[in-house]
Every structure is written in C-alpha cells, then in structure tokens.
Write a protein that holds these residues in place. Structure first.
Motif, short mmCIF file in Angstrom:
data_model
loop_
_atom_site.label_atom_id
_atom_site.label_comp_id
_atom_site.label_asym_id
_atom_site.label_seq_id
_atom_site.Cartn_x
_atom_site.Cartn_y
_atom_site.Cartn_z
N LEU A 99 -48.78 38.34 25.15
CA LEU A 99 -47.75 38.13 26.17
C LEU A 99 -48.32 38.24 27.40
N ILE A 146 -39.09 40.65 23.12
CA ILE A 146 -39.92 39.50 23.36
C ILE A 146 -39.39 38.34 24.23
N ASP A 199 -38.49 39.11 27.49
CA ASP A 199 -39.58 39.49 28.49
C ASP A 199 -39.65 38.55 29.68
N THR A 218 -42.01 35.39 29.08
CA THR A 218 -41.85 34.36 28.35
C THR A 218 -40.59 33.35 28.97
#
Length: 314
Positions: free
Chosen positions: A130, A171, A174, A177
C-alpha cells in the motif's frame, strides 16, 4: 444499498465486459512454456473475435513464475491500439516503470488482503504494498496510463482462512489507493459462495463507487455462479481464462480460473455468435493441446455435443 436491492437491479447483460486472463493467470501453473510468438497470436485472435479486454502478462520474478518471463517481449510485439485493450500485472513502482518503457499503458497493481499471502506472493507486507502504490500511480500517470487496484485473497487465504470483508473495504477506501480507476476483487482460491460475493461486491460499490471487476476461480465449481452474482451486485467486468486454465503458485489449493467459454456462453455479449463461439472453443482446444493441459470448460464440452438442433453446438 442492500442485497435485496441488488437482487432486483436491472442488468444489461450485454454491457458486461469479459476480460480474458489466459496469458497471465492462466499460464502460472502450466508445465510447458508458451513461445512469445504463440502468445501474440492468441492475443490477436482473441481481439479479432471481439474479446474487449485481455490480461497478457506479469512483471513477477521470472525465476518464480517462468511462464511469464517474456512479458516485456510480448508487450513490445503489440501495437499501441492492441495494448490499449491489454493489462499487465504489476506489484511495485519499478514494475510499472519497466512495463511502461516497453509500451504498456494499463497496469493491474496487485496486493493481498491477507498479510501472509502478500508476503508469500510478493515478499513484503500488505502495508508495504500500500505504501508503494502512490509511486506506482504517479509513474502510470506520466504515460497517461490506467491502474486497477487488484485485491487478491479478498474472500479466503490459504494461510489465514476466511478474510474479514472489513479488511477489504479498508484497502478499497485507503487514500493511497484512491487514484486507481477500478477495483478488482479476487476469489483467489475459488472458495467463495454467491452470497459472500454478493455481499462484498455490494458493500464495495456502496463504499467506493469505482467500477468493480470480479476475478473468480472455479475450484469448488461456483465460478460462473459467483461471476453472475457479482454482476447482479454491481460488477461491470468479470475475468476468465480459456479452458479454465489458471491458479496461483503461492496459493496452495487454488485451481483454474472460471472458463472464458463458460462465461461468454452465459453472458452472450453482442460480439458473440455461434460461429465466434466455435472459433473461441477451437482456439482454447489448440492452446490446451500445446500446453498439455486438460480442458475444464463445460461450455466447450457442450459445443462438441452431437446434437445439431442447438445453434451453439459445433
């Protein structure tokens, strides 16, 4: 949005895109290599048939995944128009940089929802993947490239078991991203059931709003059912591979992808005709023969049925 809302959602099935991933995921566990020229031939045949999108290679370490060691050569052999419909698997900024230098413009940045699989697959933690993603996104933007956020083990992990959907949503939402244009949800082991797929796709769509790609495996025989459920829940693209080839060398127990032939037979996209379907079946059969692999497509087998009353049988 609730699962009940999704069940009644109107779906224009012909608008759903099929991405063929034979030349990346499909080749990962094959025992025989496929020459670069043969890969280019397969790509051009699939595009000529009307398949709208392909995944054609991976920047994974060639010593770990030798079947895709020639990915840069494959990229260089294609025209910009062809590459506009092709995706490359990447996991680091350097992967993006090297693939872009060869001519690629579509990058699938992959990481795992489960930390143990990320370490087995990529040699680093999910957090490290990430943290590197903004740099990868920046490098893709410099060449006007597109990036997908690909989340492996979105349902189950071979090392940790079932994955908490909240982890997947963390995710997806986030900030690092956020500049990826699409989200790919992967049933890496093929262990999900339709209700799980419906719930995760529904929650992802409600939390994020970006287009969703569903990447399924057929290990437990639910590849087509899960793909259709994902579409009903909001996915706009589903992945498949010719003859059901596929699997992950770092995910023990994972079988092949959902067969491309099975998916297109179910979806009936506007480019598919009985003649086109027959050509697709023959392409898969020839490729599997070259690789010495079994054909797991049920629709492909159906096309070889002796009846002449059904137009799709050839």
């Amino acid at each position: 949005m609730t699962p009940a809302d999704v069940t009644s959602r109107d779906v224009n099935w012909q608008d759903v895109k099929l991405r063929d991933v034979t030349l990346r995921d499909g080749l990962q566990l094959t025992g025989k290599p496929l020459p670069t020229a043969r890969k280019v031939e397969v790509i051009r045949t699939l595009l000529d048939l009307g398949v709208p999108s392909l995944e054609i290679g991976s920047m994974a370490r060639p010593d770990l995944v030798p079947a895709v060691a020639d990915t840069l050569d494959v990229i260089r052999a294609l025209t910009p128009a062809e590459l506009a419909k092709c995706w490359i698997w990447v996991a680091t900024p350097r992967h993006v940089e090297r693939a872009a230098e060869a001519g690629a413009r579509n990058f699938q940045y992959c990481l795992s929802a489960s930390d143990q699989h990320n370490k087995a697959n990529l040699g680093r933690s999910t957090e490290d993947s990430l943290a590197a993603m903004p740099s990868a996104l920046d490098l893709a933007a410099r060449v006007d490239g597109a990036v997908q956020l690909c989340i492996a083990t979105a349902f189950t992990c071979p090392f940790e078991g079932e994955v908490d959907p909240d982890r997947v949503l963390e995710i997806v939402t986030d900030a690092r991203t956020a500049d990826a244009g699409e989200v790919v949800l992967c049933d890496t082991l093929g262990q999900a059931v339709p209700q799980q797929v419906r719930d995760l796709v529904t929650r992802t769509a409600a939390a994020d709003g970006r287009p969703i790609v569903y990447h399924g495996h057929d290990t437990w025989g639910l590849g087509v059912a899960n793909s259709l459920t994902a579409i009903e829940a909001g996915a706009t693209t589903v992945d498949g591979s010719l003859g059901g080839l596929g699997g992950c060398p770092f995910a023990p127990g994972a079988a092949g992808n959902t067969a491309t032939e099975d998916l297109v037979f179910a979806l009936r996209p506007d480019w598919l005709t009985p003649d086109t379907f027959g050509r697709l079946v023959r392409l898969a059969e020839g490729l599997l023969t070259d690789l010495g692999e079994p054909n797991r497509s049920r629709a492909g087998a159906g096309a070889r049925a002796s009846t002449t009353a059904f137009a799709w049988a050839s």
